[in-house]
Design a protein around this motif. Structure first.
Motif, short mmCIF file in Angstrom:
data_model
loop_
_atom_site.label_atom_id
_atom_site.label_comp_id
_atom_site.label_asym_id
_atom_site.label_seq_id
_atom_site.Cartn_x
_atom_site.Cartn_y
_atom_site.Cartn_z
N ALA A 1 -7.57 1.33 4.38
CA ALA A 1 -8.56 0.25 5.00
C ALA A 1 -9.67 0.66 5.22
N LEU A 2 -10.08 2.02 5.79
CA LEU A 2 -11.55 2.42 6.11
C LEU A 2 -12.26 2.76 4.61
N LEU A 3 -11.57 3.35 3.72
CA LEU A 3 -12.29 3.43 2.58
C LEU A 3 -12.64 2.27 1.78
N GLN A 4 -11.79 1.38 1.96
CA GLN A 4 -12.01 -0.08 1.24
C GLN A 4 -13.18 -0.66 1.94
N ALA A 5 -13.33 -0.53 3.23
CA ALA A 5 -14.38 -1.03 4.19
C ALA A 5 -15.85 -0.50 3.76
N LYS A 6 -15.67 0.38 3.10
CA LYS A 6 -17.13 1.10 2.61
C LYS A 6 -17.79 0.21 1.51
N GLY A 7 -17.33 -0.78 1.04
CA GLY A 7 -17.76 -1.69 0.26
C GLY A 7 -17.39 -3.00 0.64
N ASN A 8 -17.97 -3.98 -0.34
CA ASN A 8 -17.83 -5.53 0.02
C ASN A 8 -16.78 -6.13 -0.81
N MET A 9 -15.38 -5.91 -0.30
CA MET A 9 -14.15 -6.18 -0.69
C MET A 9 -14.18 -5.58 -2.12
N PRO A 10 -14.21 -4.38 -2.46
CA PRO A 10 -13.95 -3.72 -3.88
C PRO A 10 -12.55 -4.07 -4.18
N ASP A 11 -12.32 -3.64 -5.42
CA ASP A 11 -10.73 -3.54 -5.99
C ASP A 11 -10.28 -2.10 -5.39
N VAL A 12 -8.93 -2.33 -5.09
CA VAL A 12 -8.13 -1.17 -4.57
C VAL A 12 -7.06 -0.79 -5.37
N LEU A 13 -6.97 0.50 -5.70
CA LEU A 13 -5.80 0.96 -6.52
C LEU A 13 -4.93 2.18 -5.83
N VAL A 14 -3.96 2.25 -5.44
CA VAL A 14 -3.26 3.43 -4.83
C VAL A 14 -2.24 4.03 -5.70
N MET A 15 -2.20 5.38 -5.83
CA MET A 15 -1.37 5.82 -6.96
C MET A 15 -0.42 7.13 -5.99
N THR A 16 0.77 7.25 -6.66
CA THR A 16 1.55 7.91 -6.18
C THR A 16 2.43 8.53 -7.22
N ALA A 17 2.74 9.93 -7.11
CA ALA A 17 3.74 10.52 -8.08
C ALA A 17 5.10 10.80 -7.22
N THR A 18 5.25 10.01 -6.19
CA THR A 18 6.55 9.92 -5.67
C THR A 18 7.01 8.69 -5.83
N PRO A 19 7.73 8.34 -6.90
CA PRO A 19 8.10 7.06 -7.14
C PRO A 19 8.98 6.42 -5.84
N ILE A 20 8.42 5.20 -5.68
CA ILE A 20 8.97 4.35 -4.61
C ILE A 20 10.24 3.72 -4.99
N PRO A 21 11.48 3.82 -4.29
CA PRO A 21 12.62 3.30 -4.68
C PRO A 21 12.37 1.48 -4.44
N ARG A 22 13.24 0.78 -4.97
CA ARG A 22 12.89 -0.81 -4.92
C ARG A 22 12.69 -1.24 -3.42
N THR A 23 13.84 -0.68 -2.59
CA THR A 23 13.79 -1.20 -1.28
C THR A 23 12.45 -0.64 -0.48
N MET A 24 12.03 0.63 -0.80
CA MET A 24 10.85 0.97 -0.14
C MET A 24 9.40 0.05 -0.76
N ALA A 25 9.45 -0.02 -2.08
CA ALA A 25 8.44 -1.05 -2.42
C ALA A 25 8.23 -2.24 -1.86
N LEU A 26 9.58 -2.96 -1.52
CA LEU A 26 9.43 -4.18 -0.74
C LEU A 26 9.02 -4.14 0.69
#
Length: 680
Positions: free
Chosen positions: A397-422
């Motif tokens: 959220a802190l990085l996002q707040a550096k702009g005026n509602m910029p688009d946000v993409l987060v990446m992970t190479a640790t795949p998230i199981p379905r339960t965690m994604a929810l």
């Protein structure tokens, strides 16, 4: 429920301080201190009826206490007990203080694994509860709760205190809408709290647990859905135009074609960026699946629309790797890229910040240094965080707040199981890259014990002589960078003096100065160093296609996700790669974990297995900075309830009467930092 626990009878300042160590300071927290298991003491066995090899529970009276010292350094405490049907012996090794705790005539409830030896019944290191006259109604003759406790807060005290707290409550306020309780056939909250602590039957206990698990997951889902709605209705975000010439040029410059999964992921990101609603998307993909290329194209898209892009990563090594990769790819297109990390000199840092705020930088790649107060963008259009599991909600959220509602993409190479994604990422849309780039060979993974060290290192030497490179990773000895560095240094010196005395070797660990680390890594990239001895600082972001061997010493010290991340440093080129897991552990759980590693290279499969083996604890609390801890729900075992709770939450967040009921509870569960986020 907010009354301090000290107001209860029997809780003075000393007991209150001990309860606080169990995170119990109010009556509400006491009532939410749920049992970890139960014992059905309504039908306790007699000692004569217990079975060999089984965990049994029985009532008994102490008849004798004895201590023997068969040899130096070994003390055995033996407590003989009887219940008129037979005798048993309770045994502890090297815990002499137990002798002072037991006296003949004491009444006990004993639980433990039974061993029958020469017609004698013995229980080693049992769980024992001391009974006092008059306490039987709470502690025996019923289904009895067993709580998480401490040495100075025993089970009887907790049970008595919780019983007193329940009796002091005229009514526990219902916090779920009546419609939900009715539709999902849930117990009311008062009955649920009473029966989770002192169940009238096993059926009532199951109903109480289902109600409280549902409640916990319902509020977690509702909070995340409110967060998602806030993003979607927070105003007009950055609306990017259709793909332009610069983006087309970037795609043409790629030395390979995107896989179908990469193309699909970029289409989803492109559609989000061209919408006026701010993008909130998670891009997950296995190690080496090509997420960075997709992220690079998204950054080009924001730059050609006149905006700046930011990529935040958890380590300086990964920041430098991304900086070099993206510079080679994007600098020929006239895109200006800078690096911002904590190790920059004051002069260089000031120069970077000035250029950034004046719009003379298109893309900045950095570590946590990006979220410091003095970092100002002229017009931030896209924010990307890589290895998202290393960051928290607040940092994102802190990085996002550096702009005026910029688009946000987060990446992970640790795949998230379905339960965690929810759950953890329930506020994000999810894109997945499961395909690996063509031509990649599956990494062959082997488990070996340390007796095979010499053979393993000779194999590494053979690969190096064939022109390849290798990593040798040392375990994290404990939470100490100093000890970790010593371990790596010791192994490095040992190998340089023996097997690899004619091979250029390098050493990298967390206690090296940034410049030293950069020099070693650069030499490894350029193949001047053939064998790199390292700690887990190379877990993410290091890309050397010529490296074909990964030896992980003490592999039993790592979880599946971390082992898979480390293995992902190899298998990036045309040559066959090998991962060797060294471990002497006899622990069956460890053996199962390492065997799974040798059977599959699919990070999505491993993520599901890891969640089943280790549970969801690491995904919550401190790791995520803001999500409430789960006190009773288990998102692996309770997936069906999770799906029901999510369905109910999706409906409730759109019903004004439900929202009015949810808001104060969400503010309590998610904390003050999230009050504004969820309640405005």
């Amino acid at each position: 429920m907010n009354t301090p626990v000290q107001y209860l009878k029997g809780v003075g300042p000393q007991k209150a301080a001990l309860l606080a160590k169990l995170n119990i300071t109010t009556i509400g927290q006491l009532l939410e201190h749920y049992p970890r298991r139960y014992e059905d003491r309504s039908q306790l066995k007699r000692i004569a009826e217990v079975f060999d090899g089984q965990v049994e529970t029985f009532y008994a009276v102490v008849t004798a206490v004895n201590e023997v010292k068969p040899r130096r350094g070994l003390t055995i405490t033996k407590v003989r007990v009887n219940d008129q049907s037979a005798e048993a012996e309770l045994v502890w090794f090297n815990q002499p203080y137990f002798k002072r705790m037991y006296k003949p005539g004491m009444q006990l409830i004993v639980s433990g694994k039974v061993e029958r030896r020469f017609r004698q019944i013995q229980i080693t290191t049992p769980e024992v509860e001391f009974l006092s006259p008059g306490d039987d109604s709470l502690h025996t003759g019923r289904i009895v709760p067993i709580y998480p406790s401490s040495e100075n807060i025993n089970q009887q005290f907790l049970r008595s205190l919780i019983k007193q707290a329940l009796e002091s409550q005229t009514k526990i306020v219902e916090n779920l809408p009546d419609e939900i309780c009715k539709n999902y056939q849930l117990l009311n909250r008062t009955s649920a709290i009473e029966n989770i602590h002192f169940p009238g039957s096993m059926a009532l206990l199951a109903d109480a647990r289902r109600r409280l698990v549902f409640e916990e997951l319902f509020y977690l889902q509702s909070g995340l859905l409110f967060l998602k709605k806030k993003h979607q209705h927070s105003g007009i975000g950055v609306k990017h135009g259709p793909n332009g010439e610069q983006l087309l040029a970037a795609q043409k410059c790629l030395p390979f074609s995107l896989t179908d999964d990469q193309q699909q992921a970029f289409r989803e990101i492109k559609d989000d960026m061209e919408d006026s609603t701010p993008m909130q998307r998670l891009l997950q993909g296995d190690v080496g699946s090509g997420k960075t290329v997709v992220a690079a194209l998204a950054l080009v898209k924001t730059v050609e629309n006149g905006y700046q892009g930011a990529l935040m990563v958890p380590t300086e090594i990964l920041a430098e790797q991304h900086f070099h990769t993206l510079s080679r790819m994007l600098a020929p297109l006239g895109i200006r890229i800078v690096l911002l990390t904590g190790s920059l000199t004051k002069r260089v840092r000031k120069e970077v910040l000035d250029r950034l705020s004046n719009g003379l930088v298109d893309i900045v790649i950095g570590t946590h240094a990006l979220i410091q107060e003095d970092v100002v963008f002229q017009q931030l259009g896209l924010v990307i965080t890589d290895e998202q599991h290393r960051f928290g909600v607040n940092q994102r959220a802190l990085l996002q707040a550096k702009g005026n509602m910029p688009d946000v993409l987060v990446m992970t190479a640790t795949p998230i199981p379905r339960t965690m994604a929810l759950t953890v990422y329930g506020d994000l849309d999810v894109s997945s890259i499961r395909q690996m780039p063509p031509g990649r060979k599956a990494i062959k993974t082997y488990v070996a014990n340390k007796d095979m060290h010499e053979r393993v290192y000779n194999f590494v030497l053979k690969e190096v002589q064939a022109g390849r490179q290798a990593y040798i990773v040392c375990p994290l000895v404990e939470e100490s960078a100093k000890l970790e560095a010593q371990s790596a240094t010791q192994l490095y010196e040992q190998l340089q003096a023996t097997t690899f005395r004619t091979v250029p070797c390098g050493l990298v660990h967390g206690r090296l100065k940034p410049q030293e680390k950069e020099q070693v890594m650069q030499a490894f990239y350029q193949a001047d160093i053939k064998v790199l001895v390292a700690t887990t600082v190379i877990e993410v972001g290091v890309n050397v296609p010529n490296a074909t061997v990964m030896v992980i010493d003490g592999a039993d010290r790592f979880g599946l996700a971390q082992l898979h991340q480390l293995r992902g440093r190899i298998g990036r080129g045309e040559y066959q790669s090998y991962c060797i897991l060294l471990s002497d552990s006899k622990n069956p759980d460890t053996k199962e974990r390492l065997d799974i590693m040798s059977q599959t290279c699919d990070g999505f499969v491993l993520a599901e297995k890891d969640l089943l083996l280790r549970g969801p604890g690491q995904f919550f609390g401190i790791r995520q900075h803001g999500l409430p801890d789960l006190k009773i729900a288990d998102i692996v075992k309770d997936i069906e309830i999770l799906l029901e709770a999510r369905k109910a939450a999706l409906r409730s967040v759109n019903i004004p009467e439900h929202v009015n009921l949810l808001r104060p509870e969400l503010a309590v569960r998610f904390g003050e930092k999230f009050r504004q986020m969820f309640c405005n």
